[in-house]
Design a protein around this motif. Structure first.
Motif, PDB file in Angstrom:
ATOM      1  N   ARG A  59      46.941 -58.086 -15.861  1.00 52.80           N
ATOM      2  CA  ARG A  59      48.014 -57.727 -14.933  1.00 52.80           C
ATOM      3  C   ARG A  59      47.895 -56.316 -14.370  1.00 52.80           C
ATOM      4  O   ARG A  59      48.619 -55.954 -13.442  1.00 52.80           O
ATOM      5  N   GLU A  60      46.985 -55.538 -14.907  1.00 55.47           N
ATOM      6  CA  GLU A  60      46.797 -54.192 -14.375  1.00 55.47           C
ATOM      7  C   GLU A  60      45.938 -54.186 -13.112  1.00 55.47           C
ATOM      8  O   GLU A  60      45.983 -53.224 -12.347  1.00 55.47           O
ATOM      9  N   ALA A  86      46.164 -62.932  -0.870  1.00 64.05           N
ATOM     10  CA  ALA A  86      46.150 -61.560  -1.394  1.00 64.05           C
ATOM     11  C   ALA A  86      47.570 -61.057  -1.658  1.00 64.05           C
ATOM     12  O   ALA A  86      47.818 -60.355  -2.644  1.00 64.05           O
ATOM     13  N   ALA A  87      48.509 -61.415  -0.776  1.00 65.33           N
ATOM     14  CA  ALA A  87      49.896 -61.000  -0.976  1.00 65.33           C
ATOM     15  C   ALA A  87      50.461 -61.618  -2.250  1.00 65.33           C
ATOM     16  O   ALA A  87      51.188 -60.955  -3.013  1.00 65.33           O
ATOM     17  N   GLU A  88      50.117 -62.870  -2.507  1.00 62.18           N
ATOM     18  CA  GLU A  88      50.568 -63.520  -3.741  1.00 62.18           C
ATOM     19  C   GLU A  88      49.980 -62.824  -4.967  1.00 62.18           C
ATOM     20  O   GLU A  88      50.695 -62.542  -5.941  1.00 62.18           O
ATOM     21  N   LEU A  89      48.695 -62.540  -4.900  1.00 60.46           N
ATOM     22  CA  LEU A  89      48.038 -61.888  -6.028  1.00 60.46           C
ATOM     23  C   LEU A  89      48.569 -60.471  -6.238  1.00 60.46           C
ATOM     24  O   LEU A  89      48.758 -60.022  -7.369  1.00 60.46           O
ATOM     25  N   LYS A 107      40.873 -62.946 -20.468  1.00 61.58           N
ATOM     26  CA  LYS A 107      42.071 -62.189 -20.831  1.00 61.58           C
ATOM     27  C   LYS A 107      41.899 -61.504 -22.177  1.00 61.58           C
ATOM     28  O   LYS A 107      42.236 -60.316 -22.338  1.00 61.58           O
ATOM     29  N   ASP A 108      41.355 -62.218 -23.139  1.00 58.87           N
ATOM     30  CA  ASP A 108      41.196 -61.676 -24.493  1.00 58.87           C
ATOM     31  C   ASP A 108      40.252 -60.477 -24.529  1.00 58.87           C
ATOM     32  O   ASP A 108      40.408 -59.590 -25.384  1.00 58.87           O
ATOM     33  N   TYR A 109      39.284 -60.437 -23.603  1.00 60.64           N
ATOM     34  CA  TYR A 109      38.294 -59.359 -23.617  1.00 60.64           C
ATOM     35  C   TYR A 109      38.494 -58.352 -22.479  1.00 60.64           C
ATOM     36  O   TYR A 109      37.601 -57.566 -22.177  1.00 60.64           O
ATOM     37  N   GLY A 110      39.666 -58.383 -21.869  1.00 61.35           N
ATOM     38  CA  GLY A 110      40.042 -57.336 -20.934  1.00 61.35           C
ATOM     39  C   GLY A 110      39.505 -57.469 -19.528  1.00 61.35           C
ATOM     40  O   GLY A 110      39.571 -56.516 -18.741  1.00 61.35           O
ATOM     41  N   PHE A 111      38.972 -58.638 -19.164  1.00 66.29           N
ATOM     42  CA  PHE A 111      38.416 -58.829 -17.826  1.00 66.29           C
ATOM     43  C   PHE A 111      39.476 -59.239 -16.811  1.00 66.29           C
ATOM     44  O   PHE A 111      40.382 -60.029 -17.113  1.00 66.29           O
ATOM     45  N   THR A 112      39.313 -58.736 -15.601  1.00 67.85           N
ATOM     46  CA  THR A 112      39.982 -59.302 -14.435  1.00 67.85           C
ATOM     47  C   THR A 112      39.075 -60.376 -13.850  1.00 67.85           C
ATOM     48  O   THR A 112      37.876 -60.157 -13.684  1.00 67.85           O
ATOM     49  N   ASP A 172      49.251 -54.760 -10.904  1.00 67.22           N
ATOM     50  CA  ASP A 172      49.626 -53.389 -10.574  1.00 67.22           C
ATOM     51  C   ASP A 172      48.810 -52.838  -9.400  1.00 67.22           C
ATOM     52  O   ASP A 172      49.310 -52.047  -8.602  1.00 67.22           O
ATOM     53  N   ARG A 173      47.552 -53.241  -9.330  1.00 65.91           N
ATOM     54  CA  ARG A 173      46.667 -52.749  -8.269  1.00 65.91           C
ATOM     55  C   ARG A 173      45.720 -53.856  -7.840  1.00 65.91           C
ATOM     56  O   ARG A 173      45.198 -54.581  -8.680  1.00 65.91           O
TER      57      ARG A 173
END
Length: 262
Positions: free
Chosen positions: A152-153, A194-197, A125-130, A202-203
């Protein structure tokens, strides 16, 4: 795949950096569909060899800048091997990638279960990873499926299959390792996940990687049908090879083959 799906994951970039001009060719091919996105698998030198020299990073990012500028680059996927474990050097390497590619949507696929910890998720999270949610044979310390969100993006799912026999077999080729067809029950379970995620980001990208004999297409179509709650236009040759698709197929529309990317 542009006639049947709204994204494709470019795999060849894992083995070599594409030649200049290729991104323009891809953009031309998907120009008729304004919603179509491409995700890109990062060069293996970054993930497996852990080489991040400036010239190599620049060479890679320059190639894909046209996709990013056009808003068609969905994600850069950094797929790490099972041997990449949650150790000090590995964490440092992830942080360096996060810094170098901070202007890109980046995804980390971590296959070893040692990364399944709150500290790891905080680092991502701190370094922008999904965090890539993966399905793989659950053997030993393998990373389990997850709906954990670190960005969350963007959400990213990759289904590799569950071929336990060949997953770690040293003499197994790529086709053998990924030779697996998910059952309807297994795909239904993943569609729920997948529906939960999807409700948390956002995408969401869902990639099927069990590619042997077109099985990835079969399961991707089943997933799409479940997620969109509708029947689909499915190529007749694929229906004939996999009769299970008849359940989700619209009457034939005349399309005889899948367009593809070379």
């Amino acid at each position: 795949t542009a006639g049947y799906f709204d994204c494709v994951e470019l795999n060849s970039s894992f083995y070599r950096i594409p030649s200049a001009g290729m991104a323009g060719s891809w953009l031309e091919r998907i120009s008729s569909d304004p919603d179509f996105m491409m995700t890109v698998k990062a060069f293996s030198r970054f993930t497996h060899d852990r080489i991040l020299d400036d010239s190599l990073v620049k060479e890679f990012t320059v190639i894909f800048e046209p996709l990013r500028s056009a808003g068609r680059l969905g994600a850069l996927l950094f797929q790490f091997p099972w041997s990449f474990r949650n150790l000090k050097d590995s964490r440092r390497h992830l942080m360096e990638i996060g810094k170098l590619f901070r202007d890109y949507p980046i995804v980390a696929e971590l296959r070893h279960g040692s990364w399944n910890s709150k500290d790891s998720f905080r680092l991502l999270k701190d370094y922008g990873f999904t965090l890539c949610s993966i399905d793989q044979p659950m053997i030993g310390d393998s990373m389990p499926p997850s709906t954990r969100v670190t960005n969350r993006e963007l959400g990213y799912i990759r289904l590799h299959g569950r071929n336990r026999r060949d997953w770690f077999r040293k003499d197994a080729g790529r086709d053998q390792r990924y030779d697996y067809l998910y059952s309807e029950k297994e795909i239904r379970e993943w569609s729920s996940r997948a529906a939960e995620l999807s409700g948390k980001v956002d995408r969401l990208f869902i990639i099927t990687n069990n590619h042997f004999r077109g099985q990835a297409l079969v399961n991707a179509l089943q997933m799409k049908s479940l997620m969109e709650n509708r029947k689909l236009d499915i190529p007749p040759p694929l229906r004939r090879e996999y009769p299970v698709l008849e359940k989700i197929s619209l009457p034939p529309s005349g399309q005889q083959k899948l367009p593809g990317f070379s």
